[in-house]
Design a protein around this motif. Structure first.
Motif, PDB file in Angstrom:
ATOM      1  N   ASP A  46       0.846  -1.195   0.000  1.00  0.00           N
ATOM      2  CA  ASP A  46       0.000   0.000   0.000  1.00  0.00           C
ATOM      3  C   ASP A  46       0.882   1.245   0.000  1.00  0.00           C
ATOM      4  O   ASP A  46       1.128   1.856   1.042  1.00  0.00           O
ATOM      5  CB  ASP A  46      -0.937  -0.009   1.209  1.00  0.00           C
ATOM      6  N   THR A  47       1.365   1.616  -1.180  1.00  0.00           N
ATOM      7  CA  THR A  47       2.257   2.781  -1.269  1.00  0.00           C
ATOM      8  C   THR A  47       1.503   4.087  -1.036  1.00  0.00           C
ATOM      9  O   THR A  47       2.122   5.104  -0.712  1.00  0.00           O
ATOM     10  CB  THR A  47       2.946   2.832  -2.641  1.00  0.00           C
ATOM     11  N   GLU A  99       4.606   7.908   3.325  1.00  0.00           N
ATOM     12  CA  GLU A  99       4.964   9.326   3.274  1.00  0.00           C
ATOM     13  C   GLU A  99       6.119   9.599   2.318  1.00  0.00           C
ATOM     14  O   GLU A  99       6.182  10.663   1.686  1.00  0.00           O
ATOM     15  CB  GLU A  99       5.329   9.809   4.677  1.00  0.00           C
ATOM     16  N   TYR A 100       7.037   8.628   2.163  1.00  0.00           N
ATOM     17  CA  TYR A 100       8.272   8.899   1.434  1.00  0.00           C
ATOM     18  C   TYR A 100       8.394   8.162   0.102  1.00  0.00           C
ATOM     19  O   TYR A 100       9.414   8.277  -0.576  1.00  0.00           O
ATOM     20  CB  TYR A 100       9.476   8.553   2.323  1.00  0.00           C
ATOM     21  N   TYR A 101       7.353   7.450  -0.293  1.00  0.00           N
ATOM     22  CA  TYR A 101       7.387   6.748  -1.587  1.00  0.00           C
ATOM     23  C   TYR A 101       7.568   7.747  -2.729  1.00  0.00           C
ATOM     24  O   TYR A 101       8.147   7.419  -3.769  1.00  0.00           O
ATOM     25  CB  TYR A 101       6.095   5.952  -1.774  1.00  0.00           C
ATOM     26  N   LYS A 102       7.129   8.961  -2.527  1.00  0.00           N
ATOM     27  CA  LYS A 102       7.259  10.009  -3.538  1.00  0.00           C
ATOM     28  C   LYS A 102       8.716  10.304  -3.872  1.00  0.00           C
ATOM     29  O   LYS A 102       9.012  10.907  -4.921  1.00  0.00           O
ATOM     30  CB  LYS A 102       6.579  11.291  -3.061  1.00  0.00           C
ATOM     31  N   ASN A 103       9.637   9.899  -3.004  1.00  0.00           N
ATOM     32  CA  ASN A 103      11.060  10.136  -3.259  1.00  0.00           C
ATOM     33  C   ASN A 103      11.631   9.222  -4.338  1.00  0.00           C
ATOM     34  O   ASN A 103      12.713   9.494  -4.866  1.00  0.00           O
ATOM     35  CB  ASN A 103      11.874   9.945  -1.973  1.00  0.00           C
ATOM     36  N   ILE A 104      10.941   8.129  -4.643  1.00  0.00           N
ATOM     37  CA  ILE A 104      11.440   7.200  -5.649  1.00  0.00           C
ATOM     38  C   ILE A 104      11.234   7.801  -7.038  1.00  0.00           C
ATOM     39  O   ILE A 104      10.119   8.132  -7.428  1.00  0.00           O
ATOM     40  CB  ILE A 104      10.735   5.831  -5.552  1.00  0.00           C
ATOM     41  N   ASP A 105      12.329   7.940  -7.770  1.00  0.00           N
ATOM     42  CA  ASP A 105      12.298   8.557  -9.093  1.00  0.00           C
ATOM     43  C   ASP A 105      11.454   7.720 -10.056  1.00  0.00           C
ATOM     44  O   ASP A 105      11.620   6.501 -10.150  1.00  0.00           O
ATOM     45  CB  ASP A 105      13.726   8.667  -9.632  1.00  0.00           C
ATOM     46  N   LYS A 106      10.562   8.384 -10.795  1.00  0.00           N
ATOM     47  CA  LYS A 106       9.657   7.678 -11.703  1.00  0.00           C
ATOM     48  C   LYS A 106      10.409   6.873 -12.756  1.00  0.00           C
ATOM     49  O   LYS A 106       9.966   5.795 -13.168  1.00  0.00           O
ATOM     50  CB  LYS A 106       8.718   8.671 -12.386  1.00  0.00           C
ATOM     51  N   LYS A 107      11.573   7.362 -13.191  1.00  0.00           N
ATOM     52  CA  LYS A 107      12.284   6.634 -14.260  1.00  0.00           C
ATOM     53  C   LYS A 107      12.747   5.259 -13.785  1.00  0.00           C
ATOM     54  O   LYS A 107      12.823   4.312 -14.576  1.00  0.00           O
ATOM     55  CB  LYS A 107      13.454   7.454 -14.799  1.00  0.00           C
ATOM     56  N   TYR A 108      13.021   5.136 -12.479  1.00  0.00           N
ATOM     57  CA  TYR A 108      13.419   3.830 -11.953  1.00  0.00           C
ATOM     58  C   TYR A 108      12.209   2.935 -11.709  1.00  0.00           C
ATOM     59  O   TYR A 108      12.292   1.715 -11.860  1.00  0.00           O
ATOM     60  CB  TYR A 108      14.248   4.007 -10.686  1.00  0.00           C
ATOM     61  N   LYS A 151       2.355  -6.969   8.384  1.00  0.00           N
ATOM     62  CA  LYS A 151       2.343  -6.193   7.150  1.00  0.00           C
ATOM     63  C   LYS A 151       2.432  -4.688   7.421  1.00  0.00           C
ATOM     64  O   LYS A 151       3.138  -3.958   6.717  1.00  0.00           O
ATOM     65  CB  LYS A 151       1.091  -6.490   6.325  1.00  0.00           C
ATOM     66  N   GLU A 152       1.738  -4.206   8.427  1.00  0.00           N
ATOM     67  CA  GLU A 152       1.778  -2.775   8.735  1.00  0.00           C
ATOM     68  C   GLU A 152       3.196  -2.344   9.123  1.00  0.00           C
ATOM     69  O   GLU A 152       3.696  -1.311   8.656  1.00  0.00           O
ATOM     70  CB  GLU A 152       0.803  -2.442   9.862  1.00  0.00           C
ATOM     71  N   ALA A 153       3.855  -3.143   9.953  1.00  0.00           N
ATOM     72  CA  ALA A 153       5.230  -2.838  10.341  1.00  0.00           C
ATOM     73  C   ALA A 153       6.165  -2.935   9.139  1.00  0.00           C
ATOM     74  O   ALA A 153       7.104  -2.152   9.003  1.00  0.00           O
ATOM     75  CB  ALA A 153       5.690  -3.788  11.440  1.00  0.00           C
ATOM     76  N   ALA A 154       5.885  -3.891   8.257  1.00  0.00           N
ATOM     77  CA  ALA A 154       6.705  -4.046   7.042  1.00  0.00           C
ATOM     78  C   ALA A 154       6.605  -2.806   6.169  1.00  0.00           C
ATOM     79  O   ALA A 154       7.620  -2.315   5.651  1.00  0.00           O
ATOM     80  CB  ALA A 154       6.251  -5.280   6.276  1.00  0.00           C
ATOM     81  N   GLU A 155       5.394  -2.284   6.002  1.00  0.00           N
ATOM     82  CA  GLU A 155       5.210  -1.086   5.175  1.00  0.00           C
ATOM     83  C   GLU A 155       5.857   0.129   5.830  1.00  0.00           C
ATOM     84  O   GLU A 155       6.407   0.991   5.138  1.00  0.00           O
ATOM     85  CB  GLU A 155       3.722  -0.866   4.916  1.00  0.00           C
TER      86      GLU A 155
END
Length: 368
Positions: free
Chosen positions: A119-120, A124-133, A288-292
């Motif tokens: 569940d991305t 909060e920080y998934y936005k840091n992953i560059d779209k090209k990757y 799962k919650e802790a994993a995310e």
């Protein structure tokens, strides 16, 4: 004393040769950051997250920080190759919450229904992953729902410029008898076969039995002049001058070049593998919650920066990349040029039939 004996006696990592690898993997206790498991113990503490990652592939201080910030205990275990990880995971001895593994293994586990969606949207920080990757990762995770990129890089040749005087721009140099007993190959099935496949203009994702046999034949021909098949130890061997050339991962090459100014790295002109190591949540995860939370934490800029500084592989984290100095951004060992990447391929899972055939060819090579 040969190179394998030397690195075993010096305790320089995991010596993995042939079936000895599997013996070591299951006899010696795996490395744990906090806590440990008995032979049949499941992860039954609700306030924990159990992470399975490659060896020496994280700054352990970020684990301590995660525990301090969240109150969630990290149980941390390491492995050597994706195949080792898969065998241990499928044994069911431990229910891992987070696994970091490579592209083709992510795809294999997805196809087998062994991976949960992440569940991305809650991160909060998934936005840091560059779209090209993320687009690169669609080769094995078409919807970007099952894997979050951690690090990426290439496979190439690390060589000693004091010994190797000729131009190094082709995989063919690894068959030059002039460098007898000075060459290290990767002790990893896909990475080993990738070398002759790309040298001969074939796809590293081929499923053609004739092409795989052709690659094996070249590896069999090469084996008498190979000093050793290693993984992490290849870097140490090159730094110390125990070998003149090694097929190696780009991050290891960067570290080795900092320690020995006579070393240089190249991705051969025929192309290579561009790989992505990602976090996934297996279907057997109990937290799962802790994993995310853990995966999101690893994408936070300051944490991703610490891991980049420790490992020196390419980061898919745009926030980290944008903050780097120009010299680091222009280090083409870490961040290769587009022309280089255009000649590289991402590994795909080739299916159970080809996987079994590959394993047979690999065992024949290692026992030759």
């Amino acid at each position: 004393m040969n190179i394998l004996e030397k690195y075993y006696l010096q305790g320089k990592g995991k010596i993995i040769l042939g079936t000895f690898a599997l013996i070591v993997l299951f006899i010696i206790s795996t490395v744990m950051f906090t806590g440990c498991f008995s032979s049949n113990q499941k992860n039954d503490n609700e306030n924990t997250v159990t992470v399975f990652n490659y060896g020496d592939y994280i700054d352990v201080n970020v684990l301590k920080t995660f525990e301090k910030e969240t109150g969630i205990q990290v149980k941390y275990e390491e492995y050597v190759t994706p195949e080792d990880m898969y065998t241990k995971y499928k044994s069911g001895v431990i229910n891992y919450d987070v696994i970091c593994t490579s592209d083709y293994m992510v795809e294999k586990m997805m196809q087998e229904g062994e991976v949960q969606k992440i569940d991305t949207s809650s991160m909060e920080y998934y936005k840091n992953i560059d779209k090209k990757y993320l687009d690169f990762c669609k080769v094995f995770d078409p919807t970007n729902e099952y894997a979050v990129p951690y690090l990426w890089g290439t496979v190439g040749i690390l060589y000693n410029t004091k010994v190797v005087k000729e131009k190094v721009d082709s995989w063919s140099i690894l068959w030059n008898k002039k460098y007898d007993d000075q060459i290290i190959m990767q002790n990893s099935m896909r990475d080993a076969f990738m070398v002759p496949l790309k040298w001969k203009g074939l796809s590293l994702n081929t499923t053609n039995p004739k092409e795989l046999v052709q690659a094996q034949s070249l590896l069999l021909k090469q084996k008498p002049i190979v000093e050793a098949y290693l993984v992490d130890e290849a870097r140490d061997a090159m730094v110390s001058g125990d070998a003149s050339m090694a097929v190696i991962y780009s991050g290891d090459a960067t570290v080795a070049m900092e320690e020995n100014e006579d070393l240089d790295y190249v991705v051969p002109k025929e192309g290579s593998n561009v790989w992505f190591d990602c976090f996934l949540i297996p279907k057997t995860a109990e937290h799962k919650e802790a994993a995310e939370k853990f995966i999101d934490y690893m994408s936070r800029q300051d944490i991703a920066q610490k891991n980049f500084d420790y490992i020196y592989y390419g980061t898919p984290n745009k926030a980290v990349y944008d903050a780097l100095d120009d010299e680091t951004k222009e280090d083409y060992t870490i961040f290769p040029e587009e022309a280089t990447l255009n000649k590289c391929e991402v590994y795909k899972y080739l299916g159970e039939k080809t996987d079994q055939y590959y394993n047979r060819l690999w065992k024949e090579l290692k026992s030759y």
